[in-house]
Design a protein around this motif. Structure first.
Motif, PDB file in Angstrom:
ATOM      1  N   TRP A  40       0.882  -1.183   0.000  1.00 22.11           N
ATOM      2  CA  TRP A  40       0.000   0.000   0.000  1.00 22.11           C
ATOM      3  C   TRP A  40       0.913   1.224   0.000  1.00 22.11           C
ATOM      4  O   TRP A  40       1.851   1.302   0.804  1.00 22.11           O
ATOM      5  N   TYR A  44       0.197  11.497   2.398  1.00 20.70           N
ATOM      6  CA  TYR A  44      -0.619  12.351   3.269  1.00 20.70           C
ATOM      7  C   TYR A  44      -0.028  13.754   3.243  1.00 20.70           C
ATOM      8  O   TYR A  44       1.196  13.923   3.190  1.00 20.70           O
ATOM      9  N   THR A  61      -8.588   2.830   2.661  1.00 23.63           N
ATOM     10  CA  THR A  61      -8.374   2.874   4.116  1.00 23.63           C
ATOM     11  C   THR A  61      -9.409   3.779   4.775  1.00 23.63           C
ATOM     12  O   THR A  61      -9.863   4.756   4.172  1.00 23.63           O
ATOM     13  N   ILE A  66      -5.951  11.843   9.583  1.00 20.89           N
ATOM     14  CA  ILE A  66      -5.370  11.420  10.859  1.00 20.89           C
ATOM     15  C   ILE A  66      -5.060  12.686  11.661  1.00 20.89           C
ATOM     16  O   ILE A  66      -4.413  13.606  11.140  1.00 20.89           O
ATOM     17  N   GLY A  71      -0.697   7.738  15.654  1.00 17.26           N
ATOM     18  CA  GLY A  71      -0.102   6.814  14.690  1.00 17.26           C
ATOM     19  C   GLY A  71       1.326   7.129  14.280  1.00 17.26           C
ATOM     20  O   GLY A  71       1.897   8.159  14.642  1.00 17.26           O
ATOM     21  N   LEU A  72       1.893   6.194  13.529  1.00 15.28           N
ATOM     22  CA  LEU A  72       3.264   6.346  13.037  1.00 15.28           C
ATOM     23  C   LEU A  72       3.350   7.494  12.040  1.00 15.28           C
ATOM     24  O   LEU A  72       4.389   8.139  11.898  1.00 15.28           O
ATOM     25  N   CYS A  73       2.240   7.742  11.331  1.00 19.08           N
ATOM     26  CA  CYS A  73       2.206   8.831  10.354  1.00 19.08           C
ATOM     27  C   CYS A  73       2.469  10.174  11.042  1.00 19.08           C
ATOM     28  O   CYS A  73       3.190  11.016  10.512  1.00 19.08           O
ATOM     29  N   TYR A  94       1.371   2.472  16.593  1.00 20.33           N
ATOM     30  CA  TYR A  94       0.837   2.093  15.269  1.00 20.33           C
ATOM     31  C   TYR A  94      -0.686   2.151  15.234  1.00 20.33           C
ATOM     32  O   TYR A  94      -1.371   1.652  16.120  1.00 20.33           O
ATOM     33  N   LEU A  95      -1.189   2.760  14.170  1.00 23.33           N
ATOM     34  CA  LEU A  95      -2.630   2.863  13.927  1.00 23.33           C
ATOM     35  C   LEU A  95      -2.967   1.828  12.857  1.00 23.33           C
ATOM     36  O   LEU A  95      -2.545   1.967  11.700  1.00 23.33           O
ATOM     37  N   CYS A  97      -4.394  -0.313   9.943  1.00 25.60           N
ATOM     38  CA  CYS A  97      -5.152  -0.032   8.724  1.00 25.60           C
ATOM     39  C   CYS A  97      -5.663  -1.326   8.110  1.00 25.60           C
ATOM     40  O   CYS A  97      -6.846  -1.489   7.891  1.00 25.60           O
ATOM     41  N   GLU A 104       6.002  -0.991   8.202  1.00 23.03           N
ATOM     42  CA  GLU A 104       5.576   0.279   7.609  1.00 23.03           C
ATOM     43  C   GLU A 104       6.744   1.258   7.618  1.00 23.03           C
ATOM     44  O   GLU A 104       7.553   1.268   8.550  1.00 23.03           O
ATOM     45  N   ASP A 120       3.807   7.243   2.748  1.00 21.01           N
ATOM     46  CA  ASP A 120       3.526   6.183   3.718  1.00 21.01           C
ATOM     47  C   ASP A 120       3.394   4.864   2.963  1.00 21.01           C
ATOM     48  O   ASP A 120       2.598   4.773   2.027  1.00 21.01           O
ATOM     49  N   ASP A 122       2.947   0.595   3.421  1.00 24.54           N
ATOM     50  CA  ASP A 122       2.686  -0.578   4.262  1.00 24.54           C
ATOM     51  C   ASP A 122       3.144  -1.825   3.520  1.00 24.54           C
ATOM     52  O   ASP A 122       2.952  -1.927   2.296  1.00 24.54           O
TER      53      ASP A 122
HETATM   54  N1  SME Z   1      -0.560   2.899  10.003  1.00 26.74           N
HETATM   55  C1  SME Z   1      -0.619   4.322   9.931  1.00 26.74           C
HETATM   56  C2  SME Z   1      -2.005   4.797   9.532  1.00 26.74           C
HETATM   57  C3  SME Z   1      -2.186   4.965   8.063  1.00 26.74           C
HETATM   58  S1  SME Z   1      -2.371   3.480   7.234  1.00 26.74           S
HETATM   59  O1  SME Z   1      -1.104   2.688   7.327  1.00 26.74           O
HETATM   60  C4  SME Z   1      -2.694   3.727   5.631  1.00 26.74           C
HETATM   61  C5  SME Z   1      -0.163   4.941  11.259  1.00 26.74           C
HETATM   62  O2  SME Z   1       0.190   4.213  12.186  1.00 26.74           O
HETATM   63  O3  SME Z   1      -0.170   6.163  11.372  1.00 26.74           O
END
Ligand code: SME
Length: 149
Positions: A40, A44, A61, A66, A71-73, A94-95, A97, A104, A120, A122
């Motif tokens: 993926w 962003y 997604t 966000i 999250g990691l983003c 980690y968020l 998805c 990631e 980003d 994955d």
């Molecule tokens: N996993 C990400 C959220 C975005 S999805 O991977 C598309 C995060 O931890 O911020």
């Protein structure tokens, strides 16, 4: 990843940025279609206190936006550095998805020295991203920067 492939991505991307031919959309699609471990690929953009999904290739997604802080983003923006997480399931920041994601990478896109967005990616493979991926994506982030207002 072979160097001919990386050179091709960089020169095509530069040309698309120069001519305004959907460079970010092209990048997401091209990387996902051609790099097996990139399952993926999304971009962003920072918009006030949020990260807003600009374009992506892969499954849809629920994280279209966000809140910065989650999250990691967000971590890549707040730390202003690349986040390369080999095992997302072990990282409490980690968020989630997609259930299939194992690792990631998030690479900031900077403009005038400030993060304005990020690439980003994955992967369904554990520890998919090497130092080479980090360097390649950092170069791409630099090129894509001038396509962002
Ligand atoms: N996993 C990400 C959220 C975005 S999805 O991977 C598309 C995060 O931890 O911020």
């Amino acid at each position: 990843m072979d160097s001919q492939f990386m050179d091709h991505v960089i020169s095509e991307l530069k040309e698309r940025v120069r001519t305004g031919r959907s460079p970010r959309e092209w990048l997401c699609r091209f990387l996902r279609d051609n790099v097996e471990k990139y399952n993926w690929v999304g971009i962003y953009l920072v918009r006030e206190d949020k990260l807003v999904l600009d374009c992506f290739s892969g499954e849809k997604t629920e994280h279209q936006q966000i809140t910065i802080g989650e999250g990691l983003c967000s971590l890549a923006i707040v730390k202003d550095s690349t986040v390369n997480e080999p095992e997302v399931k072990k990282n409490s920041t980690y968020l989630a998805c997609f259930p299939s994601t194992e690792s990631e990478i998030v690479v900031p896109i900077r403009k005038n020295g400030k993060p304005v967005g990020e690439i980003d990616i994955d992967s369904d493979t554990r520890a998919a991203f090497s130092r080479e991926d980090e360097e390649f994506l950092a170069k791409i982030a630099e090129i894509i920067s001038s396509s962002i207002d």
